[in-house]
Scaffold this motif. Structure first.
Motif, PDB file in Angstrom:
ATOM      1  N   LEU A  14       0.809  -1.217   0.000  1.00  0.00           N
ATOM      2  CA  LEU A  14       0.000   0.000   0.000  1.00  0.00           C
ATOM      3  C   LEU A  14       0.844   1.270   0.000  1.00  0.00           C
ATOM      4  O   LEU A  14       0.301   2.373  -0.063  1.00  0.00           O
ATOM      5  N   PHE A  15       2.152   1.119   0.060  1.00  0.00           N
ATOM      6  CA  PHE A  15       3.014   2.294  -0.002  1.00  0.00           C
ATOM      7  C   PHE A  15       2.975   2.859  -1.425  1.00  0.00           C
ATOM      8  O   PHE A  15       3.126   2.115  -2.397  1.00  0.00           O
ATOM      9  N   PRO A  16       2.816   4.178  -1.595  1.00  0.00           N
ATOM     10  CA  PRO A  16       2.567   4.752  -2.924  1.00  0.00           C
ATOM     11  C   PRO A  16       3.834   5.001  -3.737  1.00  0.00           C
ATOM     12  O   PRO A  16       4.184   6.140  -4.071  1.00  0.00           O
ATOM     13  N   TRP A  17       4.497   3.934  -4.134  1.00  0.00           N
ATOM     14  CA  TRP A  17       5.744   4.074  -4.880  1.00  0.00           C
ATOM     15  C   TRP A  17       5.546   4.825  -6.195  1.00  0.00           C
ATOM     16  O   TRP A  17       6.386   5.637  -6.588  1.00  0.00           O
TER      17      TRP A  17
ATOM     18  N   MET B 166       7.789 -11.788  -4.231  1.00  0.00           N
ATOM     19  CA  MET B 166       6.787 -11.015  -3.500  1.00  0.00           C
ATOM     20  C   MET B 166       7.285  -9.606  -3.199  1.00  0.00           C
ATOM     21  O   MET B 166       6.543  -8.628  -3.352  1.00  0.00           O
ATOM     22  N   ALA B 167       8.531  -9.492  -2.773  1.00  0.00           N
ATOM     23  CA  ALA B 167       9.088  -8.169  -2.461  1.00  0.00           C
ATOM     24  C   ALA B 167       9.070  -7.277  -3.699  1.00  0.00           C
ATOM     25  O   ALA B 167       8.696  -6.101  -3.624  1.00  0.00           O
ATOM     26  N   PHE B 168       9.469  -7.842  -4.824  1.00  0.00           N
ATOM     27  CA  PHE B 168       9.458  -7.085  -6.076  1.00  0.00           C
ATOM     28  C   PHE B 168       8.036  -6.673  -6.450  1.00  0.00           C
ATOM     29  O   PHE B 168       7.782  -5.527  -6.840  1.00  0.00           O
ATOM     30  N   GLN B 169       7.100  -7.595  -6.322  1.00  0.00           N
ATOM     31  CA  GLN B 169       5.713  -7.292  -6.679  1.00  0.00           C
ATOM     32  C   GLN B 169       5.098  -6.253  -5.748  1.00  0.00           C
ATOM     33  O   GLN B 169       4.359  -5.369  -6.199  1.00  0.00           O
ATOM     34  N   MET B 170       5.389  -6.330  -4.454  1.00  0.00           N
ATOM     35  CA  MET B 170       4.847  -5.336  -3.527  1.00  0.00           C
ATOM     36  C   MET B 170       5.310  -3.936  -3.895  1.00  0.00           C
ATOM     37  O   MET B 170       4.589  -2.965  -3.695  1.00  0.00           O
TER      38      MET B 170
ATOM     39  N   PHE C 118       6.544  -2.980  -7.175  1.00  0.00           N
ATOM     40  CA  PHE C 118       6.292  -2.549  -8.549  1.00  0.00           C
ATOM     41  C   PHE C 118       4.992  -3.080  -9.169  1.00  0.00           C
ATOM     42  O   PHE C 118       4.596  -2.632 -10.243  1.00  0.00           O
ATOM     43  N   ARG C 119       4.320  -4.034  -8.504  1.00  0.00           N
ATOM     44  CA  ARG C 119       3.040  -4.544  -9.015  1.00  0.00           C
ATOM     45  C   ARG C 119       2.142  -4.855  -7.813  1.00  0.00           C
ATOM     46  O   ARG C 119       1.754  -5.996  -7.563  1.00  0.00           O
ATOM     47  N   PRO C 120       1.790  -3.813  -7.024  1.00  0.00           N
ATOM     48  CA  PRO C 120       1.114  -4.048  -5.751  1.00  0.00           C
ATOM     49  C   PRO C 120      -0.301  -4.598  -5.870  1.00  0.00           C
ATOM     50  O   PRO C 120      -0.863  -5.061  -4.868  1.00  0.00           O
ATOM     51  N   ALA C 121      -0.892  -4.596  -7.062  1.00  0.00           N
ATOM     52  CA  ALA C 121      -2.236  -5.133  -7.212  1.00  0.00           C
ATOM     53  C   ALA C 121      -2.273  -6.643  -6.957  1.00  0.00           C
ATOM     54  O   ALA C 121      -3.312  -7.185  -6.575  1.00  0.00           O
TER      55      ALA C 121
ATOM     56  N   TRP D  42       0.515  -9.526  -5.326  1.00  0.00           N
ATOM     57  CA  TRP D  42       1.865  -9.827  -4.829  1.00  0.00           C
ATOM     58  C   TRP D  42       1.910 -11.229  -4.198  1.00  0.00           C
ATOM     59  O   TRP D  42       2.350 -11.423  -3.083  1.00  0.00           O
ATOM     60  N   ASP D  43       1.511 -12.193  -4.997  1.00  0.00           N
ATOM     61  CA  ASP D  43       1.416 -13.571  -4.519  1.00  0.00           C
ATOM     62  C   ASP D  43       2.728 -14.335  -4.597  1.00  0.00           C
ATOM     63  O   ASP D  43       2.809 -15.488  -4.187  1.00  0.00           O
ATOM     64  N   GLY D  44       3.763 -13.729  -5.154  1.00  0.00           N
ATOM     65  CA  GLY D  44       5.052 -14.405  -5.247  1.00  0.00           C
ATOM     66  C   GLY D  44       5.138 -15.404  -6.378  1.00  0.00           C
ATOM     67  O   GLY D  44       6.112 -16.158  -6.466  1.00  0.00           O
ATOM     68  N   VAL D  45       4.151 -15.404  -7.260  1.00  0.00           N
ATOM     69  CA  VAL D  45       4.142 -16.327  -8.396  1.00  0.00           C
ATOM     70  C   VAL D  45       4.785 -15.645  -9.599  1.00  0.00           C
ATOM     71  O   VAL D  45       4.482 -14.480  -9.904  1.00  0.00           O
ATOM     72  N   ALA D  46       5.644 -16.358 -10.277  1.00  0.00           N
ATOM     73  CA  ALA D  46       6.301 -15.820 -11.471  1.00  0.00           C
ATOM     74  C   ALA D  46       5.296 -15.765 -12.616  1.00  0.00           C
ATOM     75  O   ALA D  46       4.800 -16.798 -13.067  1.00  0.00           O
ATOM     76  N   ASP D  47       4.983 -14.555 -13.069  1.00  0.00           N
ATOM     77  CA  ASP D  47       4.018 -14.417 -14.160  1.00  0.00           C
ATOM     78  C   ASP D  47       4.537 -13.413 -15.190  1.00  0.00           C
ATOM     79  O   ASP D  47       5.547 -12.738 -14.987  1.00  0.00           O
ATOM     80  N   ALA D  48       3.800 -13.325 -16.296  1.00  0.00           N
ATOM     81  CA  ALA D  48       4.271 -12.539 -17.440  1.00  0.00           C
ATOM     82  C   ALA D  48       4.367 -11.059 -17.123  1.00  0.00           C
ATOM     83  O   ALA D  48       5.307 -10.383 -17.575  1.00  0.00           O
ATOM     84  N   GLU D  49       3.409 -10.520 -16.366  1.00  0.00           N
ATOM     85  CA  GLU D  49       3.439  -9.088 -16.074  1.00  0.00           C
ATOM     86  C   GLU D  49       4.625  -8.736 -15.186  1.00  0.00           C
ATOM     87  O   GLU D  49       5.303  -7.721 -15.398  1.00  0.00           O
ATOM     88  N   THR D  50       4.890  -9.569 -14.173  1.00  0.00           N
ATOM     89  CA  THR D  50       6.045  -9.331 -13.305  1.00  0.00           C
ATOM     90  C   THR D  50       7.329  -9.364 -14.121  1.00  0.00           C
ATOM     91  O   THR D  50       8.219  -8.529 -13.948  1.00  0.00           O
TER      92      THR D  50
END
Length: 274
Positions: free
Chosen positions: A178-181, A241-245, A247-250, A252-260
């Motif tokens: 929820l931090f507004p990066w 998860m850290a990366f997603q939180m 840069f992709r906070p919507a 952040w399940d820690g799963v490797a996906d195309a958008e990440t």
């Protein structure tokens, strides 16, 4: 003759107070020949949350075990139209805020960073799901000029404005999803990918289409995260998860996906490898 001329020039410099000559007690410094290989000690700005209220946070950060350079209340008091921020450690002193950490090939991030703590309750778990606490607008408004000032004084690169979770993903979640990066990046604080380049690298794939974990982790390692060959599946998930939180906070399940993966590619293109 050359030695005599040099001695005379030194004496004249001392007498005339020549620029670049500094008189000290018992000696004199010539500062007119600065080395080219001289870099600022401060290279990283680390953002945290306290996971507690202000009084407890202040007591903890002024105790003997942990510290940070700055503490911003959830609702900063206003004085003459300006929010008040607590400075707990001078910037030229080392604070113990990052702990065991790694970023862009460097360890001991405490040695090269400034830490800002934000009063925030962090997360609570209900139904097995982490629910994070939003950041108050007034707190972010106080953070922005402080962060800008620090970045300008130390010429901190955007990719070196990081979350505590970025430099210690196996231990930390803060400041959380929820931090507004993105809002801060629009103010010149920190890194953010260009949407058009993310779309380019996504290349028509569904955002949550699975990708190879090892391929994504290679990108994250190149960007700056600590990735080692002996990591367990759970540890790999924590890095993602850290990366997603951040840069992709919507999601952040820690799963490797195309958008990440596309976001990581866009960031590497824009800011380079660590």
């Amino acid at each position: 003759m050359k030695r005599l001329l040099l001695l005379l020039s030194v004496l004249l410099a001392g007498c005339a107070g020549e620029q670049g000559i500094v008189n000290k007690d018992g000696y004199q410094l010539d500062t007119r020949h600065p080395a080219q290989v001289a870099l600022p000690r401060i290279k990283v700005l680390v953002i945290h949350y306290t996971a507690d209220d202000f009084d407890v946070s202040l007591a903890t950060l002024t105790d003997k075990h942990v510290s940070a350079h700055y503490l911003i209340p959830q609702d900063p008091p206003m004085h003459r139209g300006k929010p008040r921020i607590w400075q707990l450690v001078p910037e030229d002193k080392l604070a113990w805020h990052a702990g065991i950490s790694f970023w862009r090939g460097a360890t001991r991030i405490n040695d090269t960073s400034i830490g800002i703590e934000l009063e925030n309750r962090g997360w609570q778990k209900t139904g097995g799901i982490k629910h994070f606490t939003p950041f108050a607008p007034g707190q972010i408004s106080a953070l922005i000029p402080l962060a800008k000032d620090i970045i300008a004084r130390y010429d901190i690169a955007p990719q070196n404005v990081v979350a505590h979770a970025d430099v210690a993903p196996q231990r930390k979640d803060d400041p959380g999803p929820l931090f507004p990066w993105q809002q801060l990046a629009q103010q010149g604080i920190g890194a953010w990918p260009d949407a058009a380049r993310v779309a380019f690298y996504l290349n028509g794939r569904a955002p949550y289409e699975p990708v190879e974990t090892a391929s994504l982790l290679d990108l994250l390692s190149r960007y700056g995260y600590e990735v080692t060959p002996d990591m367990t599946d759970a540890q790999q998930k924590r890095v993602i998860m850290a990366f997603q939180m951040h840069f992709r906070p919507a999601r952040w399940d820690g799963v490797a996906d195309a958008e990440t993966q596309a976001i990581a590619d866009a960031l590497l293109e824009k800011y380079g490898q660590g």
